[in-house]
Design an enzyme around this catalytic site. Structure first.
Site, PDB file in Angstrom:
ATOM      1  N   VAL A 311       0.909  -1.034   0.044  1.00  0.00           N
ATOM      2  CA  VAL A 311      -0.012  -0.027   0.163  1.00  0.00           C
ATOM      3  C   VAL A 311       1.076   1.447   0.136  1.00  0.00           C
ATOM      4  O   VAL A 311       0.767   2.370  -0.483  1.00  0.00           O
ATOM      5  CB  VAL A 311      -0.871  -0.565   1.119  1.00  0.00           C
ATOM      6  CG1 VAL A 311      -1.757   1.699   1.371  1.00  0.00           C
ATOM      7  CG2 VAL A 311      -1.992  -1.287   0.991  1.00  0.00           C
ATOM      8  N   GLN A 314       2.173   1.960  -3.417  1.00  0.00           N
ATOM      9  CA  GLN A 314       1.210   1.900  -4.386  1.00  0.00           C
ATOM     10  C   GLN A 314       1.124   3.729  -4.087  1.00  0.00           C
ATOM     11  O   GLN A 314       0.608   4.811  -5.066  1.00  0.00           O
ATOM     12  CB  GLN A 314       0.202   1.570  -3.783  1.00  0.00           C
ATOM     13  CG  GLN A 314      -1.365   1.250  -4.873  1.00  0.00           C
ATOM     14  CD  GLN A 314      -1.137   2.089  -6.632  1.00  0.00           C
ATOM     15  OE1 GLN A 314      -0.199   1.224  -7.303  1.00  0.00           O
ATOM     16  NE2 GLN A 314      -1.763   2.360  -7.353  1.00  0.00           N
ATOM     17  N   GLU A 315       0.633   4.049  -2.705  1.00  0.00           N
ATOM     18  CA  GLU A 315       0.921   6.007  -2.855  1.00  0.00           C
ATOM     19  C   GLU A 315       1.872   6.396  -2.819  1.00  0.00           C
ATOM     20  O   GLU A 315       1.757   7.473  -3.546  1.00  0.00           O
ATOM     21  CB  GLU A 315       0.130   5.829  -0.427  1.00  0.00           C
ATOM     22  CG  GLU A 315      -0.903   5.354  -0.802  1.00  0.00           C
ATOM     23  CD  GLU A 315      -2.270   5.775  -0.915  1.00  0.00           C
ATOM     24  OE1 GLU A 315      -1.940   6.728  -1.573  1.00  0.00           O
ATOM     25  OE2 GLU A 315      -2.865   4.709  -0.962  1.00  0.00           O
ATOM     26  N   SER A 316       2.963   5.992  -2.546  1.00  0.00           N
ATOM     27  CA  SER A 316       4.034   6.873  -2.661  1.00  0.00           C
ATOM     28  C   SER A 316       5.524   6.556  -3.708  1.00  0.00           C
ATOM     29  O   SER A 316       6.612   7.493  -3.762  1.00  0.00           O
ATOM     30  CB  SER A 316       4.265   7.579  -1.191  1.00  0.00           C
ATOM     31  OG  SER A 316       5.240   5.759   0.281  1.00  0.00           O
ATOM     32  N   TYR A 441      -6.038   0.361  -8.402  1.00  0.00           N
ATOM     33  CA  TYR A 441      -5.106  -0.153  -7.352  1.00  0.00           C
ATOM     34  C   TYR A 441      -5.074  -0.335  -6.336  1.00  0.00           C
ATOM     35  O   TYR A 441      -4.204  -1.370  -6.072  1.00  0.00           O
ATOM     36  CB  TYR A 441      -5.884   1.178  -6.140  1.00  0.00           C
ATOM     37  CG  TYR A 441      -5.745   1.707  -4.894  1.00  0.00           C
ATOM     38  CD1 TYR A 441      -4.176   2.645  -4.715  1.00  0.00           C
ATOM     39  CD2 TYR A 441      -6.200   1.221  -3.574  1.00  0.00           C
ATOM     40  CE1 TYR A 441      -4.265   2.861  -3.494  1.00  0.00           C
ATOM     41  CE2 TYR A 441      -5.947   1.250  -2.492  1.00  0.00           C
ATOM     42  CZ  TYR A 441      -4.790   2.149  -2.571  1.00  0.00           C
ATOM     43  OH  TYR A 441      -3.725   2.597  -1.366  1.00  0.00           O
TER      44      TYR A 441
END
Length: 469
Positions: A311, A314-316, A441
């Site tokens: 996660v 995927q976010e940053s 996502y």
């Protein structure tokens, strides 16, 4: 990929129906002698699966069994209302164990071949695959069958790959092949990735599944027409074949087969090799800085730290200075409102961002406590983390209106994209949303999670063996 699966399941259902009724006819005419396997299974309450350890069949993760074949066999055991026992004799002994009555059936991703039909009887197929050449992307692969000449291939003995290379050689094409005993195809692919060997052969499903772990490999030309994977039983074990065929019909009609197939194979083609290579690199260069805090915070909520790390990436991309166009910041891309709600003051501080993000994911997870399946529950939580709980509720409402189970990911991923369509937006509580984004996502996170599981499993195995020596 989705269209392929739709066509595949329609064709599979027709094939299942045809073969099922033929098998019933054979059974009713008392052709062949049943071995009493099914009676023994019911009397003992034990179904003995013969399989082998591999990514696509059966392995352990975090102390729990997993794998496509295992999951499907477990559903078969539930269908019979018995317990599942696992027998893993090694790849070269599968059929020996079957014919020595050391197990009831083989489920190991094996294709139906003329040679194997001499040793066993096969169920109706559950998947079609194609043998492909696998080589490193820095090595030129063969362009056609004729171009296999003078190349050397490493394959496991007595596999469909072995038989196919024998056929090609017999046709007059001079090639070389080296046979290995009891080594999974995925390990031969790993050897290609490390450039220890130049070529191997793999079924297309295994090649695609493995490519995410070894993005430097290239899946080359097919060397065979499409083949069918099936389960094997002892010859003349008619009752067992009939029952397995009934189960496959049941699994297809109820969506069990589709669910398990999607779990393991749905995202195998839908990723960018460059992005995967970048992820592999950043696992080494960036993740170590944040691994400890991810592990500590994940443990508080009972989350697998590898999933949380997926996660974060995927976010940053593990960049604490990451900033989106909507002004979310930090490793977990936390909004101002979420930061206040989760009790942090600096979104760019890695520890605070991770703590807030996991706490918020935990909050979403609790909201779906009515979903018993923990895996499905986490997928809903991830979608909510991305798009918001309210929009997920709207998609669930649409799913329910369509007669779908609103508590399954399959239904949610079908209905989330509808949140951008006018005819559905006007019926929702929370309005328009780019519903295709949370689907992408979640699926990307699952790909990264899968890679991290395999990476950490390999490292643990190497450490337990004394750094591989």
């Amino acid at each position: 990929m989705i269209q392929y699966f739709k066509k595949y399941f329609i064709l599979l259902l027709l094939l299942m129906l045809t073969v099922f009724f033929v098998s019933i006819l054979i059974h009713n005419q008392n052709l062949g002698t049943a071995t009493g396997t099914l009676d023994r299974i019911r009397s003992t309450g034990k179904l003995r699966l013969i399989t082998a350890n591999a990514l696509n069949t059966y392995s352990y993760y975090e102390g729990k069994p997993t794998g496509f074949e295992y999951d499907l066999a477990l559903e078969f055991a539930k269908y019979l209302n018995v317990e599942l026992d696992i027998v893993t004799p090694g790849w070269n002994n599968l059929f020996t164990y079957l014919n020595q009555d050391k197990g009831d059936f083989i489920a190991a991703g094996i294709s139906i071949t003329a040679q194997r039909l001499e040793d066993a009887a096969f169920s109706i197929p559950y998947m079609t695959i194609q043998q492909r050449v696998v080589h490193h992307n820095l090595i030129f692969g063969p362009k056609n069958i004729e171009d296999l000449r003078f190349r050397t291939f490493h394959v496991r003995r007595d596999t469909s790959y072995h038989y196919r290379l024998e056929q090609i050689e017999a046709s007059g094409i001079a090639l070389n092949y080296i046979l290995h005993d009891n080594i999974p195809t995925e390990e031969l692919i790993a050897m290609v990735n490390r450039r220890e060997i130049r070529f191997t052969i793999a079924d297309s499903n295994i090649a695609l599944l493995t490519q995410r772990y070894y993005p430097d490999i290239k899946i080359g030309i097919p060397i065979q027409e499409r083949e069918s994977l099936a389960w094997a039983v002892r010859k003349n074990d008619t009752d067992m074949i009939v029952e397995i065929n009934r189960f496959f019909l049941h699994a297809n009609e109820t969506g069990i087969l589709r669910k398990i197939t999607n779990k393991y194979y749905e995202n195998t083609q839908d990723f960018d090799v460059y992005e995967i290579k970048k992820f592999h690199k950043r696992i080494k260069t960036r993740l170590p800085k944040y691994k400890q805090v991810i592990m500590e915070e994940s443990k508080k909520y009972g989350f697998d730290w590898r999933l949380v790390a997926a996660v974060v990436y995927q976010e940053s991309h593990f960049n604490p200075e990451a900033k989106s166009v909507t002004n979310v910041r930090g490793l977990m891309q936390v909004t101002h409102a979420t930061a206040r709600e989760m009790g942090i003051t600096n979104r760019r501080n890695p520890s605070q961002s991770i703590r807030a993000g996991i706490k918020y994911l935990g909050k979403m997870y609790q909201r779906f406590s009515h979903i018993e399946d923990k895996y499905q529950r986490m997928l809903f939580s991830l979608a909510s983390y991305n798009i918001g709980y309210g929009h997920v509720q709207d998609a669930q409402k649409i799913a329910k209106g369509k007669g779908l189970d609103p508590n399954t990911w399959q239904a949610l991923k079908t209905c989330l994209p509808l949140l951008s369509k006018t005819q559905y937006v006007k019926t929702t509580k929370h309005g328009y949303a780019r519903g295709w984004e949370p689907v992408q996502y979640v699926e990307r996170i699952l790909t990264y999670f899968d890679i991290l599981k395999q990476k950490t499993k390999s490292l643990e195995l190497t450490d337990s063996q004394g750094n591989g020596k």
